[in-house]
Scaffold this motif. Structure first.
Motif, PDB file in Angstrom:
ATOM      1  N   GLU A 129      62.230  95.087  43.323  1.00 47.76           N
ATOM      2  CA  GLU A 129      61.922  95.634  44.647  1.00 47.76           C
ATOM      3  C   GLU A 129      60.414  95.595  44.902  1.00 47.76           C
ATOM      4  O   GLU A 129      59.964  95.177  45.970  1.00 47.76           O
ATOM      5  N   THR A 130      59.646  96.003  43.901  1.00 45.61           N
ATOM      6  CA  THR A 130      58.189  96.020  44.056  1.00 45.61           C
ATOM      7  C   THR A 130      57.631  94.602  44.177  1.00 45.61           C
ATOM      8  O   THR A 130      56.850  94.312  45.088  1.00 45.61           O
ATOM      9  N   LEU A 134      55.917  92.649  47.425  1.00 46.37           N
ATOM     10  CA  LEU A 134      54.557  92.097  47.454  1.00 46.37           C
ATOM     11  C   LEU A 134      54.571  90.629  47.868  1.00 46.37           C
ATOM     12  O   LEU A 134      53.515  90.026  48.057  1.00 46.37           O
ATOM     13  N   ASN A 147      56.415  89.630  30.741  1.00 46.03           N
ATOM     14  CA  ASN A 147      55.297  90.463  30.293  1.00 46.03           C
ATOM     15  C   ASN A 147      55.770  91.883  29.978  1.00 46.03           C
ATOM     16  O   ASN A 147      55.305  92.511  29.031  1.00 46.03           O
ATOM     17  N   GLU A 148      56.725  92.372  30.765  1.00 45.24           N
ATOM     18  CA  GLU A 148      57.273  93.711  30.516  1.00 45.24           C
ATOM     19  C   GLU A 148      58.089  93.733  29.219  1.00 45.24           C
ATOM     20  O   GLU A 148      58.280  94.784  28.630  1.00 45.24           O
TER      21      GLU A 148
ATOM     22  N   PRO B  68      57.962 100.126  48.334  1.00 45.35           N
ATOM     23  CA  PRO B  68      59.136 101.007  48.210  1.00 45.35           C
ATOM     24  C   PRO B  68      58.740 102.448  47.921  1.00 45.35           C
ATOM     25  O   PRO B  68      57.577 102.727  47.584  1.00 45.35           O
ATOM     26  N   LYS B  70      59.533 104.289  45.402  1.00 45.18           N
ATOM     27  CA  LYS B  70      59.050 104.396  44.020  1.00 45.18           C
ATOM     28  C   LYS B  70      58.549 103.033  43.596  1.00 45.18           C
ATOM     29  O   LYS B  70      59.344 102.167  43.239  1.00 45.18           O
ATOM     30  N   SER B  71      57.248 102.875  43.617  1.00 45.50           N
ATOM     31  CA  SER B  71      56.686 101.575  43.253  1.00 45.50           C
ATOM     32  C   SER B  71      56.599 101.428  41.744  1.00 45.50           C
ATOM     33  O   SER B  71      56.457 102.417  41.027  1.00 45.50           O
ATOM     34  N   TYR B  72      56.663 100.205  41.294  1.00 39.81           N
ATOM     35  CA  TYR B  72      56.658  99.915  39.869  1.00 39.81           C
ATOM     36  C   TYR B  72      55.235  99.624  39.394  1.00 39.81           C
ATOM     37  O   TYR B  72      54.496  98.881  40.033  1.00 39.81           O
ATOM     38  N   ALA B  73      54.873 100.224  38.282  1.00 37.99           N
ATOM     39  CA  ALA B  73      53.569  99.927  37.673  1.00 37.99           C
ATOM     40  C   ALA B  73      53.796  98.914  36.563  1.00 37.99           C
ATOM     41  O   ALA B  73      54.519  99.198  35.604  1.00 37.99           O
ATOM     42  N   PHE B  74      53.222  97.748  36.701  1.00 40.38           N
ATOM     43  CA  PHE B  74      53.417  96.705  35.682  1.00 40.38           C
ATOM     44  C   PHE B  74      52.621  97.028  34.424  1.00 40.38           C
ATOM     45  O   PHE B  74      51.634  97.762  34.474  1.00 40.38           O
ATOM     46  N   ARG B  75      53.046  96.449  33.295  1.00 38.64           N
ATOM     47  CA  ARG B  75      52.438  96.745  31.995  1.00 38.64           C
ATOM     48  C   ARG B  75      51.069  96.076  31.867  1.00 38.64           C
ATOM     49  O   ARG B  75      50.924  95.022  31.274  1.00 38.64           O
ATOM     50  N   MET B  76      50.112  96.706  32.518  1.00 36.78           N
ATOM     51  CA  MET B  76      48.713  96.242  32.488  1.00 36.78           C
ATOM     52  C   MET B  76      47.866  97.352  33.077  1.00 36.78           C
ATOM     53  O   MET B  76      48.416  98.386  33.483  1.00 36.78           O
ATOM     54  N   LEU B  84      46.763  91.783  40.973  1.00 34.87           N
ATOM     55  CA  LEU B  84      47.931  90.883  40.989  1.00 34.87           C
ATOM     56  C   LEU B  84      48.163  90.275  42.367  1.00 34.87           C
ATOM     57  O   LEU B  84      48.710  89.193  42.501  1.00 34.87           O
ATOM     58  N   ARG B 108      45.953 102.221  31.459  1.00 35.50           N
ATOM     59  CA  ARG B 108      47.281 101.600  31.628  1.00 35.50           C
ATOM     60  C   ARG B 108      47.960 102.214  32.840  1.00 35.50           C
ATOM     61  O   ARG B 108      48.061 103.443  32.945  1.00 35.50           O
ATOM     62  N   LYS B 110      50.980 102.409  33.585  1.00 36.43           N
ATOM     63  CA  LYS B 110      52.206 103.161  33.285  1.00 36.43           C
ATOM     64  C   LYS B 110      51.905 104.621  32.964  1.00 36.43           C
ATOM     65  O   LYS B 110      52.799 105.458  32.962  1.00 36.43           O
ATOM     66  N   LYS B 111      50.643 104.923  32.647  1.00 31.53           N
ATOM     67  CA  LYS B 111      50.284 106.294  32.314  1.00 31.53           C
ATOM     68  C   LYS B 111      49.849 107.101  33.541  1.00 31.53           C
ATOM     69  O   LYS B 111      49.527 108.271  33.429  1.00 31.53           O
ATOM     70  N   ARG B 124      47.383  97.874  45.821  1.00 32.96           N
ATOM     71  CA  ARG B 124      47.916  96.552  45.441  1.00 32.96           C
ATOM     72  C   ARG B 124      48.491  95.830  46.660  1.00 32.96           C
ATOM     73  O   ARG B 124      48.231  94.652  46.881  1.00 32.96           O
ATOM     74  N   LEU B 125      49.228  96.566  47.478  1.00 33.80           N
ATOM     75  CA  LEU B 125      49.840  95.956  48.653  1.00 33.80           C
ATOM     76  C   LEU B 125      48.772  95.539  49.666  1.00 33.80           C
ATOM     77  O   LEU B 125      48.850  94.456  50.257  1.00 33.80           O
TER      78      LEU B 125
END
Lengths: 228, 217
Positions: A129-130, A134, A147-148, B68, B70-76, B84, B108, B110-111, B124-125
């Motif tokens: 979705e995210t 984008l 990567n995840e 959205p 709940k937006s997703y935080a990528f592993r970085m 990105l 990070r 994710k934290k 980001r958007l």
């Protein structure tokens, strides 16, 4: 018991030739089978976890059933297929390291698929979705998903390797535990214990437990890193 | 920018049934309504996350950006997450600064807390270039200071790029501050539309009135 352990440690330190041969065969079988299982299982697990299609649920159930397949059943299946009366007898693979690897791949791949599927299906909807929001294309979304999955792939590999190295049912049936040829640590422990040679059995048991400890320590460290 | 009539049904229950809607370019259109009124469904359908009942329905043929709930935080890191969607370092710095994310840039992602994740996702958007921006409750998890900062960025982006913004919100106050037009959804239908001032001053429908009263307006 105490003297047996002392003798076993001495045997390990003396780099006994038979012991080294068993370790070499074990490493060859376990490493090869776990790497092949990873190469097959990771893409399939990611695909099952990330994609929604008709029949996906059935595939997940089949895979979960295969995850619980008893090794002796797997061994029996390959024995029947490759024995003197089996359809693949002309390949002459029974009691070879090659067939031991194939049997282990069949045993381990569902574990890799199942673990990857569980992880990916948990993160994929929110990620999709995210990333789609984008405006990222399929290629970029796939790379981000990979990567995840870096840490889960490592931990799944360690699980697969641990399962492979500790497995006895399938490798003993298709390998035959032939000394200097197809004897791996688990089959050798059984064999030498049956003969009353506890020293080699204990030495192999100690090595197996040490490897298990190393795998678990690495797994714990990775899980800690993942949760950070 | 025209949005063609849109219908979505789940298990035989119609959750959204909208007539054609026109979104003004360079304008913010807020969508308000109670839970289950179809606001997020509208956002997901427009963003292509879900499909409407009519398979031949087409979203506006423009570049759409969607944030959205709940937006997703990528592993970085936070900064890399923002980068990105574009490599303009100056703009990235500006967005991180305005949203008070600079001290967290190397952390990070994710934290991050819920509110910080929402700020990172908005930054980001806004790094991208879109002609239609769909924001699903972008400030719901943010504190007031961050909310105002985010609203400033959204308004600025809309003005600078001339894009149309569809803002899903529960806050009529936010709609009042940001939106040129407000759509009030009730049980999946467009119950009322007009400026925030119009809706507040003289709501035409009883549902709009009780919704606004509930929010103390």
């Amino acid at each position: 018991m105490g003297s047996s352990i002392q003798k076993a440690i001495a045997l390990i330190l003396s780099a006994d030739r038979e012991l080294l041969n068993i370790l070499g065969t074990t490493a060859r079988v376990s490493l090869t089978s776990s790497v092949i299982a990873l190469l097959i299982g990771v893409p399939v697990g990611i695909w099952l976890g990330a994609c929604r299609f008709r029949g996906r649920g059935a595939l997940v159930v089949v895979n979960r059933t295969l995850m619980g397949m008893p090794p002796v059943v797997c061994g029996l299946l390959f024995y029947m297929l490759f024995s003197g009366v089996g359809p693949f007898r002309h390949l002459k693979l029974l009691f070879t390291v090659k067939l031991m690897i194939v049997a282990q791949v069949v045993l381990i791949t569902p574990i890799v698929v199942g673990n990857m599927e569980t992880y990916v299906s948990d993160i994929a909807p929110a990620m999709r979705e995210t990333a789609k929001g984008l405006g990222f294309g399929l290629g970029k979304r796939f790379l981000l998903l990979l990567n995840e999955c870096v840490y889960p792939i490592f931990s799944v590999y360690l699980l697969a390797f641990a399962r492979a190295i500790a497995e006895v049912g399938a490798v003993s049936m298709v390998g035959g535990a032939i000394a200097w040829k197809t004897n791996v640590m688990t089959t050798a422990i059984m064999q030498y214990t049956n003969r009353g040679n506890f020293t080699l059995g204990i030495a192999l048991g100690l090595i197996l437990m040490t490897l298990s400890l190393i795998v678990n320590v690495v797994l714990s460290l990775m899980q800690r890193r993942m949760s950070r | 920018m025209k949005i063609l009539p849109l219908k979505k049904t789940y298990a035989g229950k119609t959750v959204l049934d909208l007539p054609e809607i026109e979104l003004g370019t360079g304008r913010v259109t807020a969508v308000i309504g109670a839970n289950g009124s179809g606001k997020s469904t509208l956002a997901k359908l427009l963003a292509g996350i879900e499909r409407p009942d009519e398979r031949s329905w087409k979203a506006p043929a423009v570049r759409i950006g969607y944030m959205p709930q709940k937006s997703y935080a990528f592993r970085m890191s936070t900064a890399r997450n923002v980068a990105l969607n574009g490599d303009d370092a100056q703009r990235r710095q500006h967005l991180l600064k305005v949203l008070q994310l600079e001290p967290l840039a190397r952390q990070r992602a994710k934290k991050l807390s819920g509110g910080e994740t929402a700020k990172m996702a908005l930054a980001r958007l806004l790094m991208g270039r879109y002609e239609l921006l769909i924001l699903d409750e972008p400030t719901a998890a943010m504190d007031m200071e961050s909310t105002f900062a985010a609203e400033g960025l959204i308004a600025g982006y809309c003005k600078e790029t001339g894009c149309a913004v569809l803002l899903i919100t529960h806050s009529i106050r936010q709609a009042q501050r940001l939106a040129d037009e407000v759509l009030f959804l009730h049980r999946g239908e467009l119950a009322e539309r007009g400026s925030a001032a119009q809706l507040l001053a003289a709501p035409a429908r009883e549902e709009t009135k009780s919704f606004l009263e509930f929010y103390g307006m």
